[in-house]
Scaffold this active site. Structure first.
Site, short mmCIF file in Angstrom:
data_model
loop_
_atom_site.label_atom_id
_atom_site.label_comp_id
_atom_site.label_asym_id
_atom_site.label_seq_id
_atom_site.Cartn_x
_atom_site.Cartn_y
_atom_site.Cartn_z
N HIS A 1 24.08 10.77 28.41
CA HIS A 1 23.80 12.00 29.16
C HIS A 1 24.44 13.20 28.49
O HIS A 1 25.27 13.07 27.59
CB HIS A 1 24.24 11.88 30.63
CG HIS A 1 25.72 11.77 30.86
ND1 HIS A 1 26.35 10.56 31.03
CD2 HIS A 1 26.70 12.70 30.98
CE1 HIS A 1 27.64 10.75 31.25
NE2 HIS A 1 27.89 12.05 31.21
N HIS B 1 30.15 18.20 27.74
CA HIS B 1 30.27 17.01 26.90
C HIS B 1 28.91 16.34 26.71
O HIS B 1 27.98 16.56 27.49
CB HIS B 1 31.28 15.99 27.45
CG HIS B 1 30.97 15.45 28.83
ND1 HIS B 1 31.49 15.98 29.99
CD2 HIS B 1 30.23 14.38 29.23
CE1 HIS B 1 31.08 15.28 31.03
NE2 HIS B 1 30.30 14.30 30.60
N GLU C 1 24.11 15.87 33.58
CA GLU C 1 25.23 16.00 34.51
C GLU C 1 25.56 17.49 34.60
O GLU C 1 25.61 18.19 33.58
CB GLU C 1 26.45 15.23 33.97
CG GLU C 1 27.70 15.37 34.83
CD GLU C 1 28.91 14.59 34.24
OE1 GLU C 1 28.77 13.94 33.18
OE2 GLU C 1 29.98 14.67 34.86
#
Ligand SMILES: CC[C@H](C(=O)O)C(=O)SCCNC(=O)CCNC(=O)[C@H](O)C(C)(C)COP(=O)(O)OP(=O)(O)OC[C@H]1O[C@@H](n2cnc3c(N)ncnc32)[C@H](O)[C@@H]1OP(=O)(O)O
Ligand SMILES: [Co+2]
Length: 134
Positions: free
Chosen positions: A79, A7, A130
Site C-alpha cells: 500500500h 510511506h 492508506e
C-alpha cells in the site's frame, strides 16, 4: 486533499530477513519491530531522507496481509500512505464520490499513533491507499 507521501509499504514473509536486507545490503536506517495486534501486522520503518518504507509481516490468525502473501509468497508492494489534514472530512468527501472505505469506516490509530483509514484498491487503480491524519 492529499498532503505528503508518508510511506510505501512492502509485505514480507520474514521481517527479520527483510530488516537485515534493508539495513546491511541497502545501508538504510531501520526501526525496531513494532507489533500492532489490532492491525494484524508487525511493522518496521525504513527511514529515508524524504519519506519512509514500511515493512509488514503478518501477526496473528486474521492478518489482512495473509491473503496478499499467499498470492505473492516472496512479498510485494502492499500500500501507499498519503497524509491528510482532516481524515473525517477526507473520508466523507471520498464516500460521497463512491469510494469504499475499508473496515468499519471509522479511523483506527496506526503505527505512528495517528488516525488512519484504508481505501479499497479496486477503487484506485489496483493500489491500496492508506490515509493518515497528521
Ligand atoms: C495501520 C497500521 C500500519 C500503518 O501504516 O500505520 C499499516 O499500514 S497496517 C497494513 C495492513 N492493513 C490493511 O491492509 C488494512 C486494509 N486492508 C484490507 O482491508 C484488506 O487487506 C483488503 C480489503 C485490501 C483485501 O482483503 P482480502 O485480502 O481479504 O481480500 P481479497 O484477497 O479477496 O482481495 C480483494 C481484491 O483486492 C486485491 N488486493 C488485495 N490486497 C491488495 C493490495 N494490497 N493491493 C492491491 N490489490 C489488492 C486482491 O488481489 C483481490 O483482487 P482480485 O482481482 O479479486 O483477485
Ligand atoms: Co501503512
Amino acid at each position: 486533499m492529499l498532503g505528503r507521501l508518508n510511506h510505501v509499504a512492502i509485505a514480507v514473509p520474514d521481517l527479520s530477513i527483510a530488516t537485515a536486507s534493508y539495513r546491511d545490503q541497502l545501508g538504510a536506517r531501520v526501526s525496531q519491530p513494532q507489533p500492532l495486534p489490532e492491525h494484524g501486522v508487525t511493522v518496521v520503518f525504513v527511514e529515508l531522507p524524504n519519506s519512509k518504507v514500511e515493512l509488514l509481516e503478518p501477526l496473528g490468525e486474521n492478518s489482512p496481509i495473509a491473503a496478499f502473501l499467499a498470492k505473492s509468497p516472496d512479498g510485494g508492494m502492499h500500500h501507499i500512505c498519503y497524509e491528510v489534514e482532516d481524515i473525517l472530512a477526507a473520508r466523507d468527501q471520498l464516500v460521497a464520490t463512491g469510494a469504499r472505505v475499508l473496515g468499519s469506516g471509522e479511523p483506527k490509530i496506526g503505527a505512528h499513533g495517528k488516525p488512519v483509514l484504508f481505501l479499497h484498491p479496486k477503487d484506485f487503480f489496483g493500489t491500496l491507499i492508506e490515509l493518515e491524519q497528521v
